[in-house]
Design a protein around this motif. Sequence first.
Motif, PDB file in Angstrom:
ATOM      1  N   THR A 199      -8.310  13.633   5.942  1.00 47.71           N
ATOM      2  CA  THR A 199      -7.484  12.259   5.658  1.00 47.71           C
ATOM      3  C   THR A 199      -8.475  11.702   4.483  1.00 47.71           C
ATOM      4  O   THR A 199      -9.530  11.787   4.718  1.00 47.71           O
ATOM      5  N   GLU A 239     -11.718  -0.808  -0.857  1.00 48.87           N
ATOM      6  CA  GLU A 239     -11.281  -1.075   0.578  1.00 48.87           C
ATOM      7  C   GLU A 239     -10.490  -2.420   0.937  1.00 48.87           C
ATOM      8  O   GLU A 239      -9.379  -2.300   1.707  1.00 48.87           O
ATOM      9  N   HIS A 259      -3.481  -0.164   0.921  1.00 47.63           N
ATOM     10  CA  HIS A 259      -3.302   1.117   0.544  1.00 47.63           C
ATOM     11  C   HIS A 259      -2.733   1.963   1.927  1.00 47.63           C
ATOM     12  O   HIS A 259      -2.835   1.325   2.793  1.00 47.63           O
ATOM     13  N   THR A 260      -2.528   3.076   1.628  1.00 48.47           N
ATOM     14  CA  THR A 260      -2.264   3.867   2.931  1.00 48.47           C
ATOM     15  C   THR A 260      -3.083   5.003   2.859  1.00 48.47           C
ATOM     16  O   THR A 260      -4.132   5.193   1.999  1.00 48.47           O
ATOM     17  N   VAL A 261      -3.066   5.812   3.945  1.00 47.46           N
ATOM     18  CA  VAL A 261      -3.833   7.081   3.935  1.00 47.46           C
ATOM     19  C   VAL A 261      -3.082   8.374   3.553  1.00 47.46           C
ATOM     20  O   VAL A 261      -1.746   8.441   4.150  1.00 47.46           O
ATOM     21  N   PRO A 301      -7.955   7.841   2.095  1.00 46.23           N
ATOM     22  CA  PRO A 301      -7.395   6.811   1.312  1.00 46.23           C
ATOM     23  C   PRO A 301      -6.736   7.098  -0.106  1.00 46.23           C
ATOM     24  O   PRO A 301      -7.269   7.934  -0.755  1.00 46.23           O
ATOM     25  N   ALA A 340      -4.710   6.087  11.176  1.00 44.73           N
ATOM     26  CA  ALA A 340      -5.235   7.415  11.083  1.00 44.73           C
ATOM     27  C   ALA A 340      -5.692   7.989  12.067  1.00 44.73           C
ATOM     28  O   ALA A 340      -5.601   9.422  12.298  1.00 44.73           O
ATOM     29  N   THR A 392      -8.955   7.175  -4.968  1.00 46.83           N
ATOM     30  CA  THR A 392      -9.712   7.046  -3.733  1.00 46.83           C
ATOM     31  C   THR A 392     -10.911   6.553  -3.710  1.00 46.83           C
ATOM     32  O   THR A 392     -11.587   6.495  -4.824  1.00 46.83           O
ATOM     33  N   LYS A 394      -3.147   2.730   7.096  1.00 46.46           N
ATOM     34  CA  LYS A 394      -4.596   3.145   7.236  1.00 46.46           C
ATOM     35  C   LYS A 394      -4.952   2.841   8.763  1.00 46.46           C
ATOM     36  O   LYS A 394      -5.980   3.335   9.071  1.00 46.46           O
ATOM     37  N   ASP A 395      -4.266   1.807   9.312  1.00 46.97           N
ATOM     38  CA  ASP A 395      -4.745   1.729  10.858  1.00 46.97           C
ATOM     39  C   ASP A 395      -4.380   2.681  11.877  1.00 46.97           C
ATOM     40  O   ASP A 395      -4.704   2.596  13.063  1.00 46.97           O
ATOM     41  N   GLY A 416       0.773  -1.306  -0.077  1.00 45.56           N
ATOM     42  CA  GLY A 416       0.061  -0.155  -0.106  1.00 45.56           C
ATOM     43  C   GLY A 416       0.862   1.261   0.101  1.00 45.56           C
ATOM     44  O   GLY A 416       0.427   2.185  -0.358  1.00 45.56           O
TER      45      GLY A 416
END
Length: 832
Positions: free
Chosen positions: A536, A655, A659-661, A538, A518, A572, A515-516, A198
Amino acid sequence: MNAALRLGLRDLRGGIGGLRLLAICLLLGVAALAGVGSLSAAILSGLAAAGQGIVGGDIEMRVSQRRAAPDELAAFARTGLVSETIRMRAMASRLDGAETALVELKGVDARYPLYGSFRLAPGALRARPGPGEVAVAPALADRLRLRIGDSVRIGDARLRLIGFVAEEPDRLGEGFTLGPVAIAGMDTLHQTGLVMPGSLYQARYRIKLPPAIADAHATAEALERRFPLGGWETRDRTNAAPSLRRFITRLGQFLSLVGLAALAVAGIGVGNGVSSWLDGKRRGIAVLKALGADSRTIFLAYLAQIGIVAAIGVAAGLVIGALVPPAVGALAGDALPVRPGFALHPLPMVVAAAYGLLVALLFSLAPLARARAVTAASLFRGGVEPMAAPGGRVRLLQGGLALAIAALAILGADDRMIAAGFIAGVAGLLALLAGIGVAVRRIAAALPRPRRPLARLAIANLHRPGAPTGQLVVALGLGLTLFATLAVIETSLGASLTGAIPARAPSFFVLDLPKDDAARFRELVAARAPRAEVRTVPMLRGAVVEIGGRRVEEMKDIPSDAWMLRGDRGLTYAASLPAGSRVVEGKWWPGDYRGPPLVSIDVQAARALGLKIGDSLTVSVLGVEIPAHIASFREIEWDTMGFNFAILFAPGVLEAAPHTVSATIAVAPSEEPAISRAVTADFPSASLIRVKDVIGQVATVLGQMGLAIRAAGSVAVLAGIAVLVGAVAASRRQRVYDAVLLKLLGATRAQVLAAQALEFALLALALAILALVFGAAGGWYVVTRVLELEWAPDWRVVLATLALGGVGTLVIGLLATLPALNARPARALRDL
């Protein structure tokens, strides 16, 4: 023909005299065109010659957010020698955390580089980084106050600095960067912990082909077709920097059109200079007619002289144009993608010479036709007999030459619509100014006669027989319009950076947040800056592979507004409509939508591609193709400098993909240092980008564009000055005659000069208003349509520029009339 040529050559023995203006105007216009064309050709040929070094190989295979699969890597290896690099943004910091900086982290393997040489500056501990080591650009060392042997933290790794990068052979092919480079081995890159599912990175595989494979382009296309679902982007040595090539081509086209406008302005000076010169030859032409010379011989004799002088002016312009690339390379070579040297580029030279000769002939035909019609009887009534107007055949020939010039400009342009619009605008402006010149004469004749003699004389000078009002209106109108246009462009460029954009921009962009994390990120920012605004989103990367039932790789011509089809794009998903977007067609999906995949796309790209609501669109994400249907078109405010996406998915599709944020943070300037230190320390995998740095990079690019526009515009300004001087020179005999009569009637030099100053001032005042309108319209077109920026001129600067230009042209015009004031009555009357 021989007799006419001998006659013309004998007449030139006394020097070019009045044809100097012809030579000067052609020199300026041709030099501008040849210089711009040669510089563009030099840069493009330099890019082509350095193709292997720019690409880093004969072929480059590029993919985002993943590395090559074993079967893909095996296929590359069977094609040729392979080298892998990984590039991503990261944060580098001193071990004490006091200083941080965004860097372009580049991991390289042992085979890097396949072409060119990677070199560190003298004093390096070794030739290239080993395990746990890094080499950085000197700018990063200066920013973090690092010396060779110091340690620097990047991600989770503590790396030793072994030297400063002196030469990175594939730097130009890496594209736009926001920070200095840091280069490490591939194993060291993985020690940083930044390459994870991600995260936003790009893997590049450069292939050096064996001598048996000559067609790099076909080989690259074959590899891309072999892995259609891989999301691969390909380049080869024949198109090493397509975006840069496209930018250079378009900027060169725009500057060439500006140079062509300068040549059109110079053409009016050519006409004025030739008219003034032939007007001084009237007595000699009449004598030749009395001695038996026919009109054809007269026409050819003076055409030969004009042709010789025009060839001299064109040749001098070509010489200057050929010297532009090495001169620019010496003065600003570091700001250019490749440093141009001296080399002759035949095509731009031939085109510039053709323009110059066609313009010279176009604007010389009418004066030559009038000279051809001079009669022997004018020896006795030349002071009162008007010059004959050109006939229909001459006008028809002039129209054909004008069409030939326009066709040459349009057919040779990369974007023919812009070229056609530009040519039409210049032609329309010239025609409008010519009409205004006629109107000014008629209005001046209809005005009541003032009581003051000087004012009455100034107004009479505008409409008397032989008055050069038409030429002066065109000269002053073009010059002042050009001043206003340049002022509008310059102030709009500045406002785009220092005005609206910074006022609405966030303080930081944050990339590659897990993402965890955020929620923890929001808590951290709120603790350091309670009033901070955090958004924020995605973030994924993907490429559009099919649209409206058509495969993108099979589309031959992609419209310029459909840039979302070129390469990877940010993706996104969102349940609600993002800020800065407005649905203009279709409907937004419900917040709890869980149906088939839907997307919302940029309305400009949709219109460029002829799409409609309900059409299909397929995006490849991490090698997986995701088909969707278009639910809506959005109008996007790109200038907010927030996160804006051309392609936005409905929830329930992306989802599950790694991926990242990404985030934006808006805080007060005083809180920026604390936020920067906290985010860098707690989230080592994240990249923190200061918006001021982005604006600084954009300012540099726009500043270079503005410099190029000013350089090309300065040639047009010089041509406009030459036109003004030529317009005054064309009426020299009449002005001498008027000055002599006024002196004989008791007028002083100051009174004669005051009358002429008032004449120029009246014209400048009237034309300044028109120039403001024309310049604003031209500047709006360039800023909004060509540069695609916000139109925000500073009217105070524009008005001050017009005032300065009006005063300058007034002074130049008066200086050009001084010889008439110095004429001695007895000699002047004998000459007249």
